[in-house]
Design a protein around this motif. Structure first.
Motif, PDB file in Angstrom:
ATOM      1  N   GLN A 197       0.935  -1.152   0.000  1.00 21.89           N
ATOM      2  CA  GLN A 197      -0.017   0.102  -0.012  1.00 21.89           C
ATOM      3  C   GLN A 197       0.743   1.299  -0.077  1.00 21.89           C
ATOM      4  OE1 GLN A 197      -2.590  -0.247   3.552  1.00 21.89           O
ATOM      5  NE2 GLN A 197      -3.888  -1.790   2.274  1.00 21.89           N
ATOM      6  N   PHE A 198       1.937   1.168   0.766  1.00 21.98           N
ATOM      7  CA  PHE A 198       2.853   2.252   0.961  1.00 21.98           C
ATOM      8  C   PHE A 198       3.713   2.495  -0.477  1.00 21.98           C
ATOM      9  CE2 PHE A 198       7.012   4.142   1.665  1.00 21.98           C
ATOM     10  CZ  PHE A 198       6.580   5.516   2.122  1.00 21.98           C
ATOM     11  N   SER A 199       3.938   1.601  -1.000  1.00 24.22           N
ATOM     12  CA  SER A 199       4.627   1.681  -2.264  1.00 24.22           C
ATOM     13  C   SER A 199       3.843   2.108  -3.496  1.00 24.22           C
ATOM     14  CB  SER A 199       5.395   0.449  -2.808  1.00 24.22           C
ATOM     15  OG  SER A 199       4.518  -0.678  -3.029  1.00 24.22           O
ATOM     16  N   SER A 200       2.623   1.654  -3.488  1.00 26.46           N
ATOM     17  CA  SER A 200       1.601   2.260  -4.530  1.00 26.46           C
ATOM     18  C   SER A 200       1.269   3.840  -4.217  1.00 26.46           C
ATOM     19  CB  SER A 200       0.397   1.217  -4.439  1.00 26.46           C
ATOM     20  OG  SER A 200      -0.394   1.676  -3.473  1.00 26.46           O
ATOM     21  N   SER A 201       1.044   3.845  -2.864  1.00 24.07           N
ATOM     22  CA  SER A 201       1.068   5.695  -2.738  1.00 24.07           C
ATOM     23  C   SER A 201       2.027   6.094  -3.232  1.00 24.07           C
ATOM     24  CB  SER A 201       0.360   5.596  -1.153  1.00 24.07           C
ATOM     25  OG  SER A 201      -0.634   4.976  -0.750  1.00 24.07           O
ATOM     26  N   LEU A 202       3.406   5.895  -2.827  1.00 28.26           N
ATOM     27  CA  LEU A 202       4.413   6.715  -3.259  1.00 28.26           C
ATOM     28  C   LEU A 202       4.622   6.794  -4.727  1.00 28.26           C
ATOM     29  CD1 LEU A 202       6.870   8.046  -2.225  1.00 28.26           C
ATOM     30  CD2 LEU A 202       8.036   5.807  -2.113  1.00 28.26           C
ATOM     31  N   LYS A 203       4.336   5.602  -5.373  1.00 32.61           N
ATOM     32  CA  LYS A 203       4.259   5.606  -6.838  1.00 32.61           C
ATOM     33  C   LYS A 203       3.235   6.499  -7.278  1.00 32.61           C
ATOM     34  CE  LYS A 203       4.210   2.531 -10.915  1.00 32.61           C
ATOM     35  NZ  LYS A 203       3.534   3.652 -11.725  1.00 32.61           N
ATOM     36  N   ASN A 204       2.065   6.572  -6.883  1.00 31.00           N
ATOM     37  CA  ASN A 204       0.919   7.602  -7.390  1.00 31.00           C
ATOM     38  C   ASN A 204       1.531   9.008  -7.154  1.00 31.00           C
ATOM     39  OD1 ASN A 204      -0.585   5.345  -8.528  1.00 31.00           O
ATOM     40  ND2 ASN A 204      -1.640   5.339  -6.509  1.00 31.00           N
ATOM     41  N   ALA A 205       2.067   9.369  -6.023  1.00 27.90           N
ATOM     42  CA  ALA A 205       2.317  10.670  -5.829  1.00 27.90           C
ATOM     43  C   ALA A 205       3.736  11.297  -6.524  1.00 27.90           C
ATOM     44  CB  ALA A 205       3.101  10.820  -4.342  1.00 27.90           C
ATOM     45  N   ALA A 233       3.313  23.177 -10.405  1.00 28.37           N
ATOM     46  CA  ALA A 233       4.463  22.193 -10.710  1.00 28.37           C
ATOM     47  C   ALA A 233       5.363  22.505  -9.569  1.00 28.37           C
ATOM     48  CB  ALA A 233       4.828  22.249 -11.828  1.00 28.37           C
ATOM     49  N   SER A 234       5.920  23.776  -9.406  1.00 33.42           N
ATOM     50  CA  SER A 234       6.904  24.311  -8.523  1.00 33.42           C
ATOM     51  C   SER A 234       6.542  23.869  -7.185  1.00 33.42           C
ATOM     52  CB  SER A 234       7.251  25.602  -8.559  1.00 33.42           C
ATOM     53  OG  SER A 234       8.048  26.301  -7.756  1.00 33.42           O
ATOM     54  N   LEU A 235       5.185  23.973  -6.673  1.00 32.28           N
ATOM     55  CA  LEU A 235       4.766  23.907  -5.503  1.00 32.28           C
ATOM     56  C   LEU A 235       4.818  22.464  -5.089  1.00 32.28           C
ATOM     57  CD1 LEU A 235       3.801  25.472  -2.655  1.00 32.28           C
ATOM     58  CD2 LEU A 235       1.459  25.307  -3.863  1.00 32.28           C
ATOM     59  N   THR A 236       4.190  21.534  -6.107  1.00 30.34           N
ATOM     60  CA  THR A 236       4.363  20.369  -6.089  1.00 30.34           C
ATOM     61  C   THR A 236       5.491  19.556  -5.746  1.00 30.34           C
ATOM     62  OG1 THR A 236       2.368  19.954  -7.492  1.00 30.34           O
ATOM     63  CG2 THR A 236       3.505  18.077  -7.113  1.00 30.34           C
ATOM     64  N   LEU A 237       6.531  20.165  -6.389  1.00 33.47           N
ATOM     65  CA  LEU A 237       8.143  19.565  -6.360  1.00 33.47           C
ATOM     66  C   LEU A 237       8.737  19.957  -5.013  1.00 33.47           C
ATOM     67  CD1 LEU A 237      10.447  18.390  -7.650  1.00 33.47           C
ATOM     68  CD2 LEU A 237      11.080  20.519  -8.540  1.00 33.47           C
ATOM     69  N   GLN A 238       8.328  21.101  -4.542  1.00 31.05           N
ATOM     70  CA  GLN A 238       8.964  21.577  -3.226  1.00 31.05           C
ATOM     71  C   GLN A 238       8.180  21.037  -2.202  1.00 31.05           C
ATOM     72  OE1 GLN A 238       7.878  25.690  -2.949  1.00 31.05           O
ATOM     73  NE2 GLN A 238       9.437  26.534  -4.272  1.00 31.05           N
ATOM     74  N   THR A 239       7.062  20.482  -2.389  1.00 30.53           N
ATOM     75  CA  THR A 239       6.145  19.649  -1.171  1.00 30.53           C
ATOM     76  C   THR A 239       6.904  18.162  -1.393  1.00 30.53           C
ATOM     77  OG1 THR A 239       4.261  20.716  -1.559  1.00 30.53           O
ATOM     78  CG2 THR A 239       3.937  18.684  -0.479  1.00 30.53           C
ATOM     79  N   ALA A 240       7.277  17.698  -2.454  1.00 27.62           N
ATOM     80  CA  ALA A 240       7.704  16.420  -2.418  1.00 27.62           C
ATOM     81  C   ALA A 240       9.195  16.336  -1.822  1.00 27.62           C
ATOM     82  CB  ALA A 240       7.733  15.855  -4.141  1.00 27.62           C
ATOM     83  N   ILE A 241       9.977  17.477  -2.059  1.00 24.40           N
ATOM     84  CA  ILE A 241      11.388  17.557  -1.325  1.00 24.40           C
ATOM     85  C   ILE A 241      11.490  17.734   0.217  1.00 24.40           C
ATOM     86  CG2 ILE A 241      13.241  19.207  -1.012  1.00 24.40           C
ATOM     87  CD1 ILE A 241      12.915  20.016  -4.202  1.00 24.40           C
TER      88      ILE A 241
END
Length: 102
Positions: A32-40, A76-84
């Motif tokens: 479940q965690f890996s699929s959630s991470l892949k989706n993100a 896109a920038s905000l999404t990248l910053q959140t992922a980082i």
């Protein structure tokens, strides 16, 4: 395009069979965690690709809506910053667990 909420990363739920509550196995939780991470990561990649396409279309004169291009680039920038930031927090949590004395 909609950014998924943190609610999709909820704790594993109990499955009830034959009136007995059974916990999710570690393998299921990992899946479940890996699929959630892949989706993100896929959503992050899609936001970056959409931003690049709109920027290139604006530069080539195909579209002239600067506001839409700028909004897409900011998303896109905000999404990248959140992922980082999530990555940093995960690394910090991992390091904290590794420092624990057993």
């Amino acid at each position: 395009m909609e950014i998924s909420t943190i609610n999709s990363l909820q704790t594993p739920k109990l499955s009830i069979q034959n009136n007995q509550a059974q916990k999710v196995t570690p393998a299921n939780a990992q899946g479940q965690f890996s699929s959630s991470l892949k989706n993100a990561i896929d959503q992050l990649n899609e936001a970056q690709i959409t931003s690049d396409k709109k920027t290139n279309a604006l530069a080539s004169g195909e579209i002239d809506d600067l506001h839409d291009v700028m909004i897409t680039a900011q998303k896109a920038s905000l999404t990248l910053q959140t992922a980082i930031e999530v990555q940093r927090k995960a690394i910090d949590a991992y390091n904290e667990v590794m420092r624990m004395q057993v």
